[in-house]
Design an enzyme around this catalytic site. Structure first.
Site, PDB file in Angstrom:
ATOM      1  N   CYS A 141     -14.481  -2.924  11.912  1.00  0.00           N
ATOM      2  CA  CYS A 141     -15.330  -4.010  10.809  1.00  0.00           C
ATOM      3  C   CYS A 141     -16.395  -3.832  11.763  1.00  0.00           C
ATOM      4  O   CYS A 141     -16.594  -4.277  12.250  1.00  0.00           O
ATOM      5  CB  CYS A 141     -15.068  -4.864  10.354  1.00  0.00           C
ATOM      6  SG  CYS A 141     -15.522  -5.650   9.404  1.00  0.00           S
ATOM      7  N   CYS A 178     -15.171 -12.094   6.537  1.00  0.00           N
ATOM      8  CA  CYS A 178     -15.889 -11.202   6.115  1.00  0.00           C
ATOM      9  C   CYS A 178     -16.066 -10.671   4.693  1.00  0.00           C
ATOM     10  O   CYS A 178     -17.134 -10.247   4.306  1.00  0.00           O
ATOM     11  CB  CYS A 178     -15.326  -9.721   7.002  1.00  0.00           C
ATOM     12  SG  CYS A 178     -16.619  -8.832   7.146  1.00  0.00           S
ATOM     13  N   CYS A 183     -12.582  -4.494   4.345  1.00  0.00           N
ATOM     14  CA  CYS A 183     -12.172  -5.349   6.044  1.00  0.00           C
ATOM     15  C   CYS A 183     -11.000  -7.239   4.641  1.00  0.00           C
ATOM     16  O   CYS A 183     -11.770  -7.382   4.473  1.00  0.00           O
ATOM     17  CB  CYS A 183     -13.013  -6.037   7.156  1.00  0.00           C
ATOM     18  SG  CYS A 183     -12.912  -7.689   7.806  1.00  0.00           S
ATOM     19  N   GLU A 224      -0.774  -1.623  -5.754  1.00  0.00           N
ATOM     20  CA  GLU A 224      -2.714  -1.355  -6.347  1.00  0.00           C
ATOM     21  C   GLU A 224      -2.065  -0.196  -7.520  1.00  0.00           C
ATOM     22  O   GLU A 224      -1.076  -0.409  -7.937  1.00  0.00           O
ATOM     23  CB  GLU A 224      -2.810  -0.410  -5.242  1.00  0.00           C
ATOM     24  CG  GLU A 224      -1.853   0.880  -4.502  1.00  0.00           C
ATOM     25  CD  GLU A 224      -2.167   0.923  -4.006  1.00  0.00           C
ATOM     26  OE1 GLU A 224      -4.167   1.268  -3.380  1.00  0.00           O
ATOM     27  OE2 GLU A 224      -2.029   1.966  -2.840  1.00  0.00           O
ATOM     28  N   ASP A 239      -3.632   1.396   6.508  1.00  0.00           N
ATOM     29  CA  ASP A 239      -2.694   0.794   5.724  1.00  0.00           C
ATOM     30  C   ASP A 239      -2.332  -0.482   5.482  1.00  0.00           C
ATOM     31  O   ASP A 239      -2.371  -1.230   4.365  1.00  0.00           O
ATOM     32  CB  ASP A 239      -1.648   1.843   5.669  1.00  0.00           C
ATOM     33  CG  ASP A 239      -1.089   3.427   5.580  1.00  0.00           C
ATOM     34  OD1 ASP A 239      -2.349   3.715   4.750  1.00  0.00           O
ATOM     35  OD2 ASP A 239      -1.106   3.874   6.971  1.00  0.00           O
ATOM     36  N   ASP A 284       0.778  -1.765  -0.339  1.00  0.00           N
ATOM     37  CA  ASP A 284       0.086  -0.055   0.081  1.00  0.00           C
ATOM     38  C   ASP A 284       0.868   1.148  -0.121  1.00  0.00           C
ATOM     39  O   ASP A 284       1.641   1.272   1.180  1.00  0.00           O
ATOM     40  CB  ASP A 284      -0.909   0.366   1.422  1.00  0.00           C
ATOM     41  CG  ASP A 284      -1.826   1.337   1.442  1.00  0.00           C
ATOM     42  OD1 ASP A 284      -2.923   1.378   0.741  1.00  0.00           O
ATOM     43  OD2 ASP A 284      -1.380   1.750   1.587  1.00  0.00           O
ATOM     44  N   CYS A 311     -17.425  -8.236  11.354  1.00  0.00           N
ATOM     45  CA  CYS A 311     -16.882  -9.046  12.307  1.00  0.00           C
ATOM     46  C   CYS A 311     -16.109  -8.739  13.825  1.00  0.00           C
ATOM     47  O   CYS A 311     -15.766  -9.339  14.357  1.00  0.00           O
ATOM     48  CB  CYS A 311     -15.996  -9.730  11.351  1.00  0.00           C
ATOM     49  SG  CYS A 311     -14.418  -8.939  10.837  1.00  0.00           S
TER      50      CYS A 311
END
Length: 669
Positions: free
Chosen positions: A599, A583, A578, A526, A609, A442, A602
């Site tokens: 979350c 989940c 999540c 990404e 990050d 990330d 869950c």
């Protein structure tokens, strides 16, 4: 020039004296040979082929029948005219191959059908390799006594030519009384051996062609009309080869700096003269000036004019490469206009300024540059320049580019072809320490990269740290008198400081990307819209991070060493979802000030990050698994989140897709 060279120069133009007669008397090539060539070298539809010494088009016709895109180079103007008449769609240039400027787009196949022996041995291998793409093929066809031929048979074959060209016309051209009948044509040996030379595995100029021990594949066939066996052999390049640049600092003497400045200037003048000719032709609505005519006008004839006589003081290869750069610029412009080129629209080529702070010239193998035993770089008409060798070159370089940057530093940039076997031995892809290890990234500003393992790599912020010194140098530079020597000194000091920042960032990217690729089997990242993000208030920090350059390094290093590099889709909600595998709830967008969140599905507490890095790893692994299983090309925009639908941009899109898949019966119920 030796006696052999003189004979070759005298004889290579012999058949041009009567091209029509030569075309009638010259036997053709068996189609089976080109079937084998198509199988070995991929000479099929859309294949870009360069034919050296195409003559009257005996081989060109067979290539065109297989829908190849053929460019022919022929020394004789009359023979080229016959070839153009047969093949109006093919490109036939009248030029000596040694002087012909290579086009910007490389070729898949370079073919020399019974013509390679006419080319200068010191040039033919190296220039053919320069014309090929990585993994391309050089095929030479030559006649051999492959079915028990003797010297007597060879003499009889020559008699057939003498019979065909027995009677002379007053003009000095030949005509045939017999016209070259079928019986005479059958008497001529028409066999061929094709030697395919991969780029990066070139033999020394002038060396012999490979013997049978060097041939990897051999096909033997026969032609009913000719009656002799035919042998076509190819050495094909393995996969995994890529081209890399290795740059080293040069330390030229003051005299060599003057010679380099002269070389830079001559290359610039040739580029500008050629561009001016084409612009003038366009303004006058005259036909397009081809590369061959441009080279003859600007370089060959230009050296004979008093105002351009100094062009002969530098290497001719540098001038030819300058014309090739112009061809590349025009090709980028035309492809951009036609939609073939992605990215921002490219404009037409512009004139080069003598005040430009970055200058470069390129020497190919034709220039006969070399690295001496003492580690000096020997350049034609410049001399031997000391080099700061920071590491050895992995393979023999194909070209070298001499660069002078804005800070006044000189560099030698070598283009080399990687060795897949050596790379595999250096970093084995199946080693125990990397087997099964995957990592997700990330990217950020406070932390340059966050790994899914929890490791956070602090952003160095090279530009921000150097801002104070840059501000002072910029202020001093602005106060110097324009055009003075002090102005130039302050400009160089400022350029050197900017170069230090760029070099430090480049080194950081290399070290981190090398570590990630070496320690992991797969790297997932990404897809970032850097250009869009750089339009906001964080533009300086985003450019300082250099995300795009870092991800490009990851990509090519992973490909080189047999690792997997996969990007996720640009719209994938890595920060909203999540990362708990049971989940995967999407909780919606969050402002940047939110660094941790819980979350609702869950109850897992996530670091923003680290959660994004884990989602990136999971999504990248899923996309890669789909690509392998279903044969996708790996474009995340065309792969689907659940194997059926595209990545949802929002909950609304997901619900709409679910309703669409449910069908009218479910909706009615």
């Amino acid at each position: 020039m030796t006696g052999t060279d003189t004979d070759r120069e005298r004889l290579r133009d012999t058949f041009n004296q009567d091209a029509e007669l030569y075309d009638r008397a010259r036997p053709g090539y068996p189609p089976r040979m080109f079937d084998d060539l198509a199988e070995l070298a991929g000479a099929g539809p859309g294949c870009r082929v360069l034919e050296i010494g195409c003559g009257t088009g005996k081989a060109t016709v067979l290539l065109a029948e297989r829908d190849c895109r053929v460019v022919g180079v022929e020394l004789g103007a009359e023979m080229a005219a016959v070839a153009r008449r047969k093949l109006p769609d093919a490109t036939i240039d009248v030029a000596a191959f040694e002087d012909w400027p290579l086009p910007p787009d490389p070729f898949d196949l370079v073919l020399a059908a019974t013509s390679f022996h006419w080319i200068d041995p010191a040039v033919r291998i190296a220039k053919s390799a320069d014309a090929l793409r990585p993994g391309g093929t050089l095929a030479t066809v030559s006649t051999h006594h492959v079915a028990g031929g003797t010297e007597d048979f060879f003499a009889e074959a020559q008699d057939c030519y003498r019979d065909s060209f027995a009677v002379h016309r007053p003009s000095g051209r030949w005509r045939s009384e017999s016209g070259g009948g079928d019986a005479e044509r059958r008497s001529l040996l028409s066999g061929g051996v094709g030697h395919c030379l991969p780029r990066g595995a070139r033999r020394a100029p002038g060396s012999a062609e490979p013997d049978d021990s060097e041939k990897l594949r051999e096909f033997t066939g026969s032609d009913d009309r000719v009656g002799f066996p035919l042998r076509v052999s190819c050495v094909c390049l393995g996969s995994g080869v890529m081209q890399l640049r290795y740059s080293f600092r040069l330390e030229p003497t003051p005299a060599q700096q003057q010679l380099l400045a002269r070389t830079f200037g001559c290359a610039r003048v040739v580029f500008n003269d050629a561009l001016a000719l084409r612009r003038a032709a366009f303004t006058a609505k005259e036909p397009w000036i081809g590369a061959g005519d441009l080279s003859k006008t600007v370089i060959t004839q230009g050296k004979k004019r008093p105002e351009r006589s100094w062009l002969g003081e530098v290497s001719a290869v540098v001038l030819q490469q300058s014309l090739r750069d112009l061809e590349t610029a025009y090709r980028a412009f035309f492809d951009s206009r036609s939609g073939k080129r992605n990215g921002p629209k490219a404009g037409p080529p512009s004139f080069k300024s003598r005040k430009s702070k970055r200058q470069a010239v390129r020497f190919t193998a034709n220039a006969r540059w070399k690295i001496t035993g003492k580690g000096l770089l020997s350049l034609p008409k410049i001399g031997e320049i000391p080099v700061r060798w920071s590491r050895p070159l992995p393979t023999v370089p194909a070209t070298v580019t001499i660069i002078k940057d804005a800070a006044g530093r000189y560099f030698a940039s070598f283009v080399i072809d990687t060795d897949p076997q050596a790379d595999a031995e250096r970093w084995p892809a199946d080693a125990d320490e990397v087997a099964g290890r995957e990592v997700g990234l990330d990217m950020g500003l406070t932390h340059f990269a966050v790994l899914d393992t929890g490791e956070k790599i602090t952003s160095p912020k090279f530009l921000r740290r150097a801002e104070k010194k840059l501000k002072k140098l910029q202020r001093d530079h602005s106060r110097k008198a324009k055009g003075s020597k002090n102005k130039e000194k302050s400009r160089r000091a400022l350029a050197r400081q900017h170069a230090k920042v760029a070099d430090a960032r480049h080194e950081f990217h290399h070290q981190l990307s090398t570590r990630l690729v070496r320690e992991h089997q797969a790297v997932h990242a990404e897809t970032l819209n850097v250009k869009g993000m750089a339009r906001g208030r964080l533009a300086k920090s985003i450019h300082d991070a250099g995300w795009a350059a870092f991800l490009n390094m990851l990509e090519y290093k992973a490909e080189r060493y047999g690792r997997t590099f996969q990007r996720t889709g640009r719209t994938f909600p890595s920060s909203q979802r999540c990362s708990n595998p049971v989940c995967h709830r999407i909780d919606g967008p969050k402002p940047l000030k939110v660094r941790t969140w819980t979350c609702p599905g869950c109850g897992t507490v996530h670091d923003r990050d680290i959660n994004a890095a884990r989602n990136t790893r999971q999504e990248g692994a899923r996309i890669h698994a789909l690509k392998v299983a279903e044969g996708h090309h790996g474009d995340p925009k065309r792969l689907r989140s659940d194997g059926k639908t595209k990545d949802p941009r929002s909950r609304h899109d997901a619900k709409k897709q679910e309703a669409k898949e449910s069908g009218p019966e479910t909706r009615a119920a």
